[in-house]
Design a protein around this motif. Structure first.
Motif, PDB file in Angstrom:
ATOM      1  N   ASP A 132       3.504  15.688   2.303  1.00  0.00           N
ATOM      2  CA  ASP A 132       1.810  15.723   2.382  1.00  0.00           C
ATOM      3  C   ASP A 132       1.073  14.554   1.938  1.00  0.00           C
ATOM      4  O   ASP A 132      -0.254  14.466   2.181  1.00  0.00           O
ATOM      5  N   ALA A 133       1.896  13.738   1.431  1.00  0.00           N
ATOM      6  CA  ALA A 133       1.070  12.380   1.387  1.00  0.00           C
ATOM      7  C   ALA A 133       0.815  11.407   2.539  1.00  0.00           C
ATOM      8  O   ALA A 133       0.214  10.401   2.341  1.00  0.00           O
ATOM      9  N   PHE A 134       1.353  11.709   3.587  1.00  0.00           N
ATOM     10  CA  PHE A 134       1.119  11.157   4.763  1.00  0.00           C
ATOM     11  C   PHE A 134       0.414  12.072   5.744  1.00  0.00           C
ATOM     12  O   PHE A 134       0.937  13.262   6.011  1.00  0.00           O
ATOM     13  N   GLN A 135      -0.373  11.365   6.476  1.00  0.00           N
ATOM     14  CA  GLN A 135      -0.810  12.272   7.759  1.00  0.00           C
ATOM     15  C   GLN A 135      -0.835  11.248   8.929  1.00  0.00           C
ATOM     16  O   GLN A 135      -1.267  10.099   8.963  1.00  0.00           O
ATOM     17  N   ARG A 136      -0.485  11.602   9.982  1.00  0.00           N
ATOM     18  CA  ARG A 136      -0.045  11.097  11.291  1.00  0.00           C
ATOM     19  C   ARG A 136      -1.482  11.073  11.930  1.00  0.00           C
ATOM     20  O   ARG A 136      -1.793  12.325  12.312  1.00  0.00           O
ATOM     21  N   ILE A 137      -2.067  10.038  12.561  1.00  0.00           N
ATOM     22  CA  ILE A 137      -3.395  10.141  13.422  1.00  0.00           C
ATOM     23  C   ILE A 137      -2.886   9.402  14.777  1.00  0.00           C
ATOM     24  O   ILE A 137      -1.650   8.916  14.819  1.00  0.00           O
ATOM     25  N   ASN A 138      -3.589   9.537  15.826  1.00  0.00           N
ATOM     26  CA  ASN A 138      -3.274   9.254  17.081  1.00  0.00           C
ATOM     27  C   ASN A 138      -4.274   8.090  17.520  1.00  0.00           C
ATOM     28  O   ASN A 138      -5.418   8.507  17.635  1.00  0.00           O
ATOM     29  N   LEU A 139      -3.831   6.632  17.377  1.00  0.00           N
ATOM     30  CA  LEU A 139      -4.813   5.727  17.688  1.00  0.00           C
ATOM     31  C   LEU A 139      -5.166   5.884  19.238  1.00  0.00           C
ATOM     32  O   LEU A 139      -6.014   5.080  19.632  1.00  0.00           O
ATOM     33  N   SER A 140      -4.624   6.657  19.959  1.00  0.00           N
ATOM     34  CA  SER A 140      -5.243   6.820  21.444  1.00  0.00           C
ATOM     35  C   SER A 140      -6.553   7.365  21.495  1.00  0.00           C
ATOM     36  O   SER A 140      -7.391   7.585  22.305  1.00  0.00           O
ATOM     37  N   GLU A 141      -6.623   7.997  20.277  1.00  0.00           N
ATOM     38  CA  GLU A 141      -8.189   8.608  20.041  1.00  0.00           C
ATOM     39  C   GLU A 141      -9.210   7.681  19.459  1.00  0.00           C
ATOM     40  O   GLU A 141     -10.390   7.979  19.619  1.00  0.00           O
ATOM     41  N   VAL A 159     -14.243   8.943 -12.288  1.00  0.00           N
ATOM     42  CA  VAL A 159     -13.275   9.044 -11.224  1.00  0.00           C
ATOM     43  C   VAL A 159     -12.246  10.180 -11.593  1.00  0.00           C
ATOM     44  O   VAL A 159     -11.516   9.859 -12.638  1.00  0.00           O
ATOM     45  N   LEU A 160     -12.040  10.957 -10.738  1.00  0.00           N
ATOM     46  CA  LEU A 160     -10.894  12.284 -11.207  1.00  0.00           C
ATOM     47  C   LEU A 160      -9.801  12.252 -10.201  1.00  0.00           C
ATOM     48  O   LEU A 160      -8.992  13.098 -10.522  1.00  0.00           O
ATOM     49  N   GLY A 161      -9.939  11.691  -9.091  1.00  0.00           N
ATOM     50  CA  GLY A 161      -8.794  11.855  -8.068  1.00  0.00           C
ATOM     51  C   GLY A 161      -7.536  11.343  -8.587  1.00  0.00           C
ATOM     52  O   GLY A 161      -7.524  10.259  -9.296  1.00  0.00           O
ATOM     53  N   THR A 162      -6.512  12.057  -8.157  1.00  0.00           N
ATOM     54  CA  THR A 162      -5.065  11.339  -8.419  1.00  0.00           C
ATOM     55  C   THR A 162      -4.569  11.670  -6.943  1.00  0.00           C
ATOM     56  O   THR A 162      -4.736  12.260  -6.080  1.00  0.00           O
ATOM     57  N   GLY A 163      -3.336  11.021  -6.795  1.00  0.00           N
ATOM     58  CA  GLY A 163      -2.545  11.162  -5.721  1.00  0.00           C
ATOM     59  C   GLY A 163      -3.233  10.394  -4.509  1.00  0.00           C
ATOM     60  O   GLY A 163      -4.196   9.381  -4.819  1.00  0.00           O
ATOM     61  N   GLY A 164      -3.054  10.596  -3.108  1.00  0.00           N
ATOM     62  CA  GLY A 164      -3.661   9.969  -2.212  1.00  0.00           C
ATOM     63  C   GLY A 164      -2.950  10.529  -0.798  1.00  0.00           C
ATOM     64  O   GLY A 164      -1.820  11.362  -0.930  1.00  0.00           O
ATOM     65  N   THR A 165      -3.635  10.204   0.251  1.00  0.00           N
ATOM     66  CA  THR A 165      -2.887  10.446   1.617  1.00  0.00           C
ATOM     67  C   THR A 165      -3.075   9.079   2.465  1.00  0.00           C
ATOM     68  O   THR A 165      -4.128   8.405   2.449  1.00  0.00           O
ATOM     69  N   MET A 166      -1.861   8.743   2.817  1.00  0.00           N
ATOM     70  CA  MET A 166      -1.749   7.630   3.773  1.00  0.00           C
ATOM     71  C   MET A 166      -1.967   7.879   5.231  1.00  0.00           C
ATOM     72  O   MET A 166      -1.214   8.577   5.655  1.00  0.00           O
ATOM     73  N   LEU A 167      -2.743   7.161   5.857  1.00  0.00           N
ATOM     74  CA  LEU A 167      -3.063   7.423   7.268  1.00  0.00           C
ATOM     75  C   LEU A 167      -2.009   6.685   7.968  1.00  0.00           C
ATOM     76  O   LEU A 167      -2.241   5.310   8.009  1.00  0.00           O
ATOM     77  N   ILE A 197       0.725  -1.221  -0.061  1.00  0.00           N
ATOM     78  CA  ILE A 197      -0.049   0.069   0.086  1.00  0.00           C
ATOM     79  C   ILE A 197       0.722   1.344  -0.070  1.00  0.00           C
ATOM     80  O   ILE A 197       0.521   2.018  -0.709  1.00  0.00           O
ATOM     81  N   ARG A 198       1.813   1.351   0.912  1.00  0.00           N
ATOM     82  CA  ARG A 198       2.636   2.306   1.152  1.00  0.00           C
ATOM     83  C   ARG A 198       3.620   2.784  -0.321  1.00  0.00           C
ATOM     84  O   ARG A 198       3.631   3.951  -0.845  1.00  0.00           O
ATOM     85  N   ASP A 199       4.007   1.773  -1.070  1.00  0.00           N
ATOM     86  CA  ASP A 199       4.446   2.020  -2.320  1.00  0.00           C
ATOM     87  C   ASP A 199       3.788   2.412  -3.311  1.00  0.00           C
ATOM     88  O   ASP A 199       4.201   2.694  -4.445  1.00  0.00           O
ATOM     89  N   CYS A 200       2.554   2.197  -3.342  1.00  0.00           N
ATOM     90  CA  CYS A 200       1.647   2.476  -4.570  1.00  0.00           C
ATOM     91  C   CYS A 200       0.817   3.493  -4.624  1.00  0.00           C
ATOM     92  O   CYS A 200       0.144   4.068  -5.536  1.00  0.00           O
ATOM     93  N   PHE A 201       0.449   3.660  -3.356  1.00  0.00           N
ATOM     94  CA  PHE A 201      -1.022   4.724  -3.152  1.00  0.00           C
ATOM     95  C   PHE A 201      -0.670   6.091  -3.615  1.00  0.00           C
ATOM     96  O   PHE A 201      -1.460   6.530  -4.198  1.00  0.00           O
ATOM     97  N   SER A 202       0.574   6.559  -3.634  1.00  0.00           N
ATOM     98  CA  SER A 202       0.629   7.764  -4.110  1.00  0.00           C
ATOM     99  C   SER A 202       0.489   8.066  -5.708  1.00  0.00           C
ATOM    100  O   SER A 202       0.268   8.960  -6.363  1.00  0.00           O
ATOM    101  N   LYS A 203       0.715   6.853  -6.548  1.00  0.00           N
ATOM    102  CA  LYS A 203       0.306   6.916  -7.851  1.00  0.00           C
ATOM    103  C   LYS A 203      -1.160   6.276  -7.996  1.00  0.00           C
ATOM    104  O   LYS A 203      -1.551   6.672  -9.161  1.00  0.00           O
ATOM    105  N   GLU A 204      -1.611   5.563  -7.026  1.00  0.00           N
ATOM    106  CA  GLU A 204      -2.735   4.841  -7.495  1.00  0.00           C
ATOM    107  C   GLU A 204      -4.131   5.052  -6.741  1.00  0.00           C
ATOM    108  O   GLU A 204      -5.345   4.562  -7.067  1.00  0.00           O
TER     109      GLU A 204
END
Ligand SMILES: [Zn+2]
Length: 466
Positions: A448-457, A428-436, A96-103
């Motif tokens: 920008d392609a990564f967003q850090r989330i806090n699983l304590s929440e 479908v018009l979207g390109t790129g993506g964000t990995m949580l 997932i990490r290696d493909c999401f930014s393209k797909e």
């Protein structure tokens, strides 16, 4: 100047109690404000949403997007179905990490690492320290945690318990497909999983699928399992709305590798062997997943057999789910009005059954649930389960993840993720993506392609109830 203005839509946001005709102004990746009769001159782009219902972006918290079950077509299929955030429930996280930014077609994507004996585990009974290594590696690679494949590739009950304990210790997300070396992927397996989880927290996957009537009548099975979950808010879960399941067509040594596939053949009256599966495919009992255009579809009969003969490592689907279980998991509530099964999931993605909008809205049309309930199960609750504090609501300041619903057609007409239109009228018009990813992910995963989330929440660990 706003980047995007959505005018004249009906905004339904149960988290803030709003249900009225309001314009939504987006600035960058967030909702700037909601108000009546805003001036289009205030935005660089304006879309007229007259007749549409605008809801917090659909979060499908159990999908498949890798070669392990389906493939990368799932990104396109999810965006087309109106989803804005999805959790891959098997990994490999690195794939997932290696493909999401393209797909990823603009989607927000998270992933769990499946733990599988003789793959990333040395045996079906790994030690706590081995499991700790796998959990920490998933987090470091950018995963949210692990998924126990239970019925497909079981662990011992003891190792299942250790996996829960280790994941809770590190506040890693843990999802369990019921079933161990002792019990199957059925009511007994699900009750065993509830017992194993005990007072820890975990996500028990697709509740309806353990109530297919293989031990007792399906209605009795689902009532018993929902009864067990009623008092256990430490167990979050989902259920799906499709009649068909998704499993593997891979055969080794003359029989399907997956125990689930063998169980499905048994349910249909076929031999649990490679020829038995071939017969089930030819007769139309088993559908075979294959790519057509940009999406996967299910084929049946001779055409399906040819695809499977060419490469048997493809998803296959059987119509084995019980309508009683599907419906009761969808609508059953506790006395405090919370859903016993808090979310709808498709368990789709690359498997052609991304129907939570289509079928969920049918339940709304039939008045089996309110539109607000549908939004709770498709956005508010999944956001809470995953600790996505910016999602599940359309209040100012929240992420600009929005799905436009056409209630008449029971479909999604538009999807916006992080302020960008990723789907409009099924295009479908979207390109790129964000990995949580979590705070424990490698520092190399940045930008920008990564967003850090806090699983304590996450509901799993915050102990605040839905
Ligand atoms: Zn799944």
């Amino acid at each position: 100047m706003y980047s995007l203005l959505l005018k004249n839509g009906r905004l339904v946001d149960p988290a803030s109690g709003v249900d009225e005709k309001l314009d939504i102004a987006i600035e960058g990746t967030s909702i700037a404000c909601t108000a009546r009769d805003m001036d289009p001159g205030q935005a660089r782009e304006t879309l007229d949403m007259e007749g549409e219902i605008l809801v917090p972006g659909i979060i499908d918290s159990h999908v498949h997007l890798t070669g392990r079950l389906g493939g990368h077509e799932g990104f396109y299929m999810l965006a087309r179905a109106g989803v804005t955030t999805a959790v891959d429930f098997a990994g490999p996280v690195t794939e997932i990490r290696d493909c999401f930014s393209k797909e990823a077609c603009g989607l927000n994507i998270a992933s769990l690492e499946a733990i599988i004996p003789c793959d990333n585990l040395t045996s079906e009974n790994p030690s706590s320290s081995e499991l700790e290594g796998v959990v920490l590696k998933s987090l470091e690679d950018g995963g949210l945690g692990i998924k126990i494949m239970g019925g497909h590739y079981p662990l011992t009950p003891e190792a299942t318990m250790r996996s829960v304990e280790v994941s809770n210790r590190y506040k890693a997300y843990i999802a369990i497909h019921a079933g161990t070396t002792r019990k199957g992927s059925d009511l007994e397996g699900a009750l065993e999983a509830v017992e194993i989880i005990g007072t820890y927290s975990a996500h028990l996957a697709h509740i309806n699928s353990y109530c297919r009537g293989t031990i007792r009548p399906a209605l009795e099975e689902v009532l018993e399992l929902l009864g067990q979950l009623r008092g256990r808010k430490n167990i979050v879960s989902g259920s799906y709305l499709a009649m068909v399941n998704g499993t593997s067509g891979k055969c080794i040594e003359g029989r399907p590798e997956s125990l689930i596939t063998r169980r499905c053949l048994e349910m249909g009256g076929y031999d649990q062997t490679t020829p038995g599966l071939e017969k089930a495919i030819l007769s139309g009992f088993a559908g075979v997943s294959t790519r057509k255009g940009k999406a996967n579809v299910l084929l049946y009969g001779e055409e399906a057999r040819q695809v499977w003969l060419e490469d048997d490592n493809v998803p296959v689907s059987f119509p084995v789910n019980s309508p009683e279980a599907i419906l009761l998991c969808a609508i059953s509530k506790r006395d405090d009005n919370s859903f016993i099964v808090p979310s709808f999931v498709s368990d789709g993605g690359a498997i052609a059954r991304n129907c939570i909008v289509e079928r969920g809205l049918m339940l709304v049309k039939m008045q089996y649930m309110s539109l607000a309930d549908f939004i709770l199960k498709t956005s508010v609750n999944p956001a809470r389960m995953l600790g996505l504090t910016g999602k599940g609501s359309l209040s100012p300041g929240k992420d600009a993840d929005i799905t436009a619903l056409d209630l008449e057609a029971c479909s999604a007409s538009m999807a916006i993720a992080r302020g960008k239109v990723i789907m409009k009228d099924k295009e479908v018009l979207g390109t790129g993506g964000t990995m949580l990813i979590t705070e424990k992910a490698s520092p190399r995963l940045k930008g920008d392609a990564f967003q850090r989330i806090n699983l304590s929440e996450s509901l799993l660990f915050s102990k605040s109830s839905s």
